[in-house]
Design a protein around this motif. Sequence first.
Motif, short mmCIF file in Angstrom:
data_model
loop_
_atom_site.label_atom_id
_atom_site.label_comp_id
_atom_site.label_asym_id
_atom_site.label_seq_id
_atom_site.Cartn_x
_atom_site.Cartn_y
_atom_site.Cartn_z
N ALA A 144 4.37 10.98 -3.03
CA ALA A 144 3.58 11.32 -1.85
C ALA A 144 3.75 12.78 -1.45
O ALA A 144 4.71 13.45 -1.83
N ILE A 192 -4.85 7.17 12.66
CA ILE A 192 -4.02 6.64 11.57
C ILE A 192 -2.87 5.83 12.16
O ILE A 192 -2.57 5.95 13.36
N HIS A 196 -5.47 15.18 6.62
CA HIS A 196 -5.94 13.93 6.01
C HIS A 196 -4.73 13.04 5.73
O HIS A 196 -4.43 12.70 4.58
N LYS A 230 0.84 -1.19 0.00
CA LYS A 230 0.00 0.00 0.00
C LYS A 230 0.88 1.24 0.00
O LYS A 230 1.72 1.41 0.87
N HIS A 275 1.39 5.11 0.57
CA HIS A 275 0.80 6.21 1.33
C HIS A 275 0.98 7.50 0.54
O HIS A 275 2.05 7.79 0.02
N HIS A 276 -0.07 8.31 0.50
CA HIS A 276 -0.04 9.53 -0.29
C HIS A 276 0.11 10.78 0.56
O HIS A 276 0.60 11.79 0.10
N GLN A 277 -0.34 10.72 1.82
CA GLN A 277 -0.22 11.86 2.73
C GLN A 277 0.53 11.37 3.99
O GLN A 277 -0.02 10.64 4.79
N ILE A 278 1.77 11.80 4.12
CA ILE A 278 2.62 11.30 5.22
C ILE A 278 3.06 12.46 6.10
O ILE A 278 3.60 13.45 5.61
N GLY A 291 6.38 6.37 0.99
CA GLY A 291 5.59 7.15 0.05
C GLY A 291 6.22 7.38 -1.30
O GLY A 291 5.52 7.74 -2.25
N ASP A 323 -2.22 9.64 5.98
CA ASP A 323 -2.31 8.18 5.95
C ASP A 323 -1.49 7.53 7.05
O ASP A 323 -1.83 6.46 7.55
N VAL A 324 -0.38 8.17 7.42
CA VAL A 324 0.51 7.59 8.43
C VAL A 324 1.33 8.71 9.08
O VAL A 324 1.60 9.74 8.44
#
Length: 623
Positions: free
Chosen positions: A517, A616, A584, A487, A489-492, A513, A586-587
């Motif tokens: 990302a 998250i 927003h 997977k 991640h796009h927003q880190i 990412g 992801d991690v």
Amino acid sequence: MTKSLEEVNQSVATQHKKTGFRKILAFLGPAYLVSVGYMDPGNWATDIAGGSQFGYSLLWVLLMSNLMALLLQSLSARLGIVTQRDLAQASRETYSKYINYILYFLAEIAIAACDLAEVLGMAIGINLLFGIPLIEGVLITVLDTFLLLFLINKGIRKMEAFIIALVAIIGFSFVFEMIFAEPQMDQIVAGLVPSIPNSAALYIAIGIIGATVMPHNLYLHSSLVQTRKFDRSKAGIKQALKYNLIDSTIALNLAFFVNAAILILAAATFYKNGMFEVAEIQDAHQFLEPLLGTKWAPVLFAVALIAAGQSSTVTGTLAGQIIMEGYLHLRIQPWVRRIMTRLIAIVPAVVVITIYGESVTGKLLIFSQVILSLQLGFAIIPLIHFVSDKSKMNGFHINKITQIAAWIIASIIVSLNIKLVYDEIVGWLDSSENPVALWVTVVPLAIAFLVLLFYIIINPFVAKIKSRMHNHSPHALNIQFSEQKIKHHHQIAISVDFSQADETALNNAFKLGGIEAQYTLIHIVETVNALFYGHETDDHETSIDEKLLKEYQELLSSKGFKIETELGFGKPHKVIPEIINKGHFDVLVMGTHGHTGIKDLIFGTTVNQLRHKISIPLFIVKK
């Protein structure tokens, strides 16, 4: 984590020196600032008492104390060179918040006690040289409040030159004192052979050893070595360690010469003439002229005393700044820090001298040494733990033989200091008109300090055992693994603290990412102002943090990464969840070093508080 003594950190270049001598010369300096603590006025009383009562027979104690000090100071320098942390910063990253508050409080008391000895020493020197009353001499010492500020603005090399000049004055003064005294060389050599004439000599020997290693010197040395800028490769670090050992050896041997000279002077004048009870600095000064037959002997004695007090007070203030910034991560103006420390020393000195007279200065000096003795173990024990830790020292930890030697020295010094404190408390109880007050105040306090000392000794060993127990691998596991899709991640979000841990945290985030990302760098300002004023904070640390965060953004953006930044204010375990939950992401990627909150991940407190407040995944990166 901010740099230790940031205004002079890595301000002295040692690279690109053409000759080996110039290379060594570039590293020389920090140990001279440290060495003045080994010849401050607090040491003079024990040296005079030892020489007047027992002649040359306790010279070996000074030599042994010097060897002990050399090892401990080399460990302190090693900590600063390898980890780029001073002793206070290393403690802050290792122990819990409340233990650190106690350690900071004890360190501040030690600084004040040391400053008390220096104030009294300078005041006595001024009194002896110019005939100015002791009270006025104490008040005159306020005038050096801005000296450190002036010197630090001129650069660390100018400060080192000033201190070396004062040390030279002390050294030359005692060279001439030795010429005047004409000591017996065969007895000096005999005095280097270990012997204890009687129980009274044992007490003096304990006092000499107890007054030798100053706790603030260990904090100071671990910071001052960081003023040198050198190659951070393994070879460069090894070279820095070697040159700093040379620096320490030369400087501490000069301190040994001064202490030995004071004891030899007392032996060659007072002991030789049957004056066995001379212990006060004023008495020593008074008897020098008639015994040596020259008016220059007492003058040089007073000049050396003033130089010792002045040099010690400058380095003591530096140590106070290091301790405050390291333990509390709190910066205040140097002149404010100087006035605070000096007032803590001056007020009790003025009050006691006013009430009891000038004859109590000797007792005040002894009292200051007892206070230092109480704090000594809380500096030595953590230092040995830190430099023995493989993970902290990145392969430059001390070997087993050095560890054993360090623990033996620590045991001797701490045991002797405990005995010194015990004897003083028993003496106070016997002579006090109201011993009940001491039983409900001083005695419980001493016991509490002793319990804390055992905790400081045992805690790292217990932590290692727990770590081994929790990290062992169970046998006979039968786990079925299925193929998982990766997977992206796009927003880190990445928590940064401008320490070496950031490199590891950022690289792990980029693995999650990739180049596509969006990354948000989060940094939390934890100053006192930040806690109270939040986003309205406008202090020195905030401006530095904003600048560093912008530099991170520019550097990483130039590498093709999409970077945004977020500066928060307050406690990390409260502010980070607020930032995360508004976005927003992801991690969240966090390191294990840096601010108080992130540091507490080692103990599990912050991660437990933070993970329940965010929805998250939390990715913890260990440096």
